[in-house]
Design a protein around this motif. Sequence first.
Motif, PDB file in Angstrom:
ATOM      1  N   THR A   1       3.808   5.530  -8.933  1.00 33.35           N
ATOM      2  CA  THR A   1       4.775   4.787  -8.118  1.00 33.35           C
ATOM      3  C   THR A   1       4.183   3.456  -7.669  1.00 33.35           C
ATOM      4  O   THR A   1       4.889   2.440  -7.555  1.00 33.35           O
ATOM      5  N   ALA A   2       2.873   3.444  -7.443  1.00 38.50           N
ATOM      6  CA  ALA A   2       2.191   2.235  -6.982  1.00 38.50           C
ATOM      7  C   ALA A   2       1.950   1.223  -8.100  1.00 38.50           C
ATOM      8  O   ALA A   2       1.454   0.129  -7.839  1.00 38.50           O
TER       9      ALA A   2
ATOM     10  N   VAL B   1       0.868  -1.170   0.000  1.00 37.97           N
ATOM     11  CA  VAL B   1       0.000   0.000   0.000  1.00 37.97           C
ATOM     12  C   VAL B   1       0.906   1.222   0.000  1.00 37.97           C
ATOM     13  O   VAL B   1       1.809   1.336   0.836  1.00 37.97           O
ATOM     14  N   TYR B   2       0.679   2.114  -0.940  1.00 39.35           N
ATOM     15  CA  TYR B   2       1.526   3.298  -1.085  1.00 39.35           C
ATOM     16  C   TYR B   2       0.831   4.501  -0.451  1.00 39.35           C
ATOM     17  O   TYR B   2      -0.392   4.658  -0.550  1.00 39.35           O
ATOM     18  N   PHE B   3       1.636   5.335   0.199  1.00 38.11           N
ATOM     19  CA  PHE B   3       1.092   6.443   0.984  1.00 38.11           C
ATOM     20  C   PHE B   3       1.859   7.725   0.725  1.00 38.11           C
ATOM     21  O   PHE B   3       3.093   7.724   0.592  1.00 38.11           O
TER      22      PHE B   3
ATOM     23  N   VAL C   1       4.358   1.682   1.936  1.00 40.55           N
ATOM     24  CA  VAL C   1       5.461   2.317   1.217  1.00 40.55           C
ATOM     25  C   VAL C   1       5.182   3.818   1.145  1.00 40.55           C
ATOM     26  O   VAL C   1       4.232   4.246   0.489  1.00 40.55           O
ATOM     27  N   LYS C   2       5.984   4.590   1.831  1.00 43.49           N
ATOM     28  CA  LYS C   2       5.773   6.038   1.863  1.00 43.49           C
ATOM     29  C   LYS C   2       6.579   6.724   0.772  1.00 43.49           C
ATOM     30  O   LYS C   2       7.727   6.377   0.515  1.00 43.49           O
ATOM     31  N   ILE C   3       5.949   7.679   0.101  1.00 41.86           N
ATOM     32  CA  ILE C   3       6.668   8.461  -0.926  1.00 41.86           C
ATOM     33  C   ILE C   3       6.701   9.923  -0.514  1.00 41.86           C
ATOM     34  O   ILE C   3       5.926  10.366   0.329  1.00 41.86           O
TER      35      ILE C   3
ATOM     36  N   ALA D   1      -2.830   4.279  -2.062  1.00 37.99           N
ATOM     37  CA  ALA D   1      -3.120   3.594  -3.324  1.00 37.99           C
ATOM     38  C   ALA D   1      -2.612   2.164  -3.266  1.00 37.99           C
ATOM     39  O   ALA D   1      -1.560   1.889  -2.669  1.00 37.99           O
ATOM     40  N   SER D   2      -3.356   1.239  -3.895  1.00 37.47           N
ATOM     41  CA  SER D   2      -2.959  -0.165  -3.886  1.00 37.47           C
ATOM     42  C   SER D   2      -3.759  -0.942  -4.925  1.00 37.47           C
ATOM     43  O   SER D   2      -4.846  -0.519  -5.340  1.00 37.47           O
ATOM     44  N   PHE D   3      -3.232  -2.089  -5.329  1.00 36.46           N
ATOM     45  CA  PHE D   3      -3.986  -3.029  -6.145  1.00 36.46           C
ATOM     46  C   PHE D   3      -4.892  -3.893  -5.272  1.00 36.46           C
ATOM     47  O   PHE D   3      -5.779  -4.564  -5.793  1.00 36.46           O
TER      48      PHE D   3
END
Length: 370
Positions: free
Chosen positions: A29-30, A5-7, A368-370, A301-303
């Motif tokens: 990125t995700a 999961v991207y954050f 996963v932090k961006i 964001a995530s699949f």
Amino acid sequence: MASKVYFADFRCPSWRENLPQKLARLMMTAGFGDIDMDGKYVAIKMHFGEPGNMAYLRPNWAKTVADLVKSQGGKPFLTDCNTLYIGGRKNALDHMESAYVNGFTPYSTGCHIIIADGLKGNDEVAVPVEGGEYVKEAKIGRAVMDADVFISLTHFKGHEQAGFGGCLKNIGMGCGSRAGKMEQHNSGKPFVKQKLCVGCHACAKICAHGAPTFDADNKATINTDKCVGCARCLAVCPKDAIQCMYDEAPSILNYKIAEYTKAVVDGRPCFHVSLVMDVSPNCDCHGENDVPIVPNVGMFASFDPVALDQACIDAVLAQPKMPNSAIGSGEACQCEDHFKAAHPDTDWEAALIHSEKIGLGSREYELVKI
């Protein structure tokens, strides 16, 4: 196995990047760019907000997603299904008018709106639910199922029946036709508020099964033995006398939401975005909104829709309660579970447990932090 999961938070401290650009960077990125969208129809499922509500996601966010789809060669459209209850979104014309009033037009979002279950909420597809325990065939709005790629864009918030309104709620309940929504909320049978009935017989004319009957005063009653739960009578009643009884147990409601979500996402590329901001205690279906119960958190964001909801829940539970909010004083302030504090009788975890059980996704995630 843990899902990614991207954050990203909402900070934009310099002129180099604004929030729409940051969301686009998060999505790419995700892995959003890995989806084959070239020439494909792409449904972007979101909530346009009930008129009077001010907590819904603004059109700017929809435009960011639509523009990103177009940059990948896709043909995006915004979509939602009609509601069961009286309000501004119970048929396609009112629904689109409400969307326009709230700022969603092709000029503000860069794409068109299609109400997925049609003019009266009965344009649906019966979709088998693999592994379904409560729903064997979900009744999903046709335009949602006609899309080649499905994207959910969710305003994460509290919910008075499901406990929280996240990705699963946006997809499962949101993509159900009127009959699908009724099936999730109760046994699938409507009832008549006889004081509102004017005896016009519109329900009898639309019913293919002879379920409506009329008493000596010409007031309608629905024979539940004959009713098949198609919800067409709800759509045609001019006085909103025919309604759905919201009597399903909270846990069963969430099980059904999970199974409807599985019906929507199985068998095609999907991607999910949730924005944890303006976290109102109730759904955006209300014609009003209370103050947020926690501070704004960020974008996810995530699949994997299950991992995404779990990450958003964990993020909200880690926040301090907002003073003077629904959970910021009194007994609610003593409850550590923010969702239970707002709605003690709900069972928000049921949706996640059941989703994982039926193979919809994983509650384990790597943030996963961006």
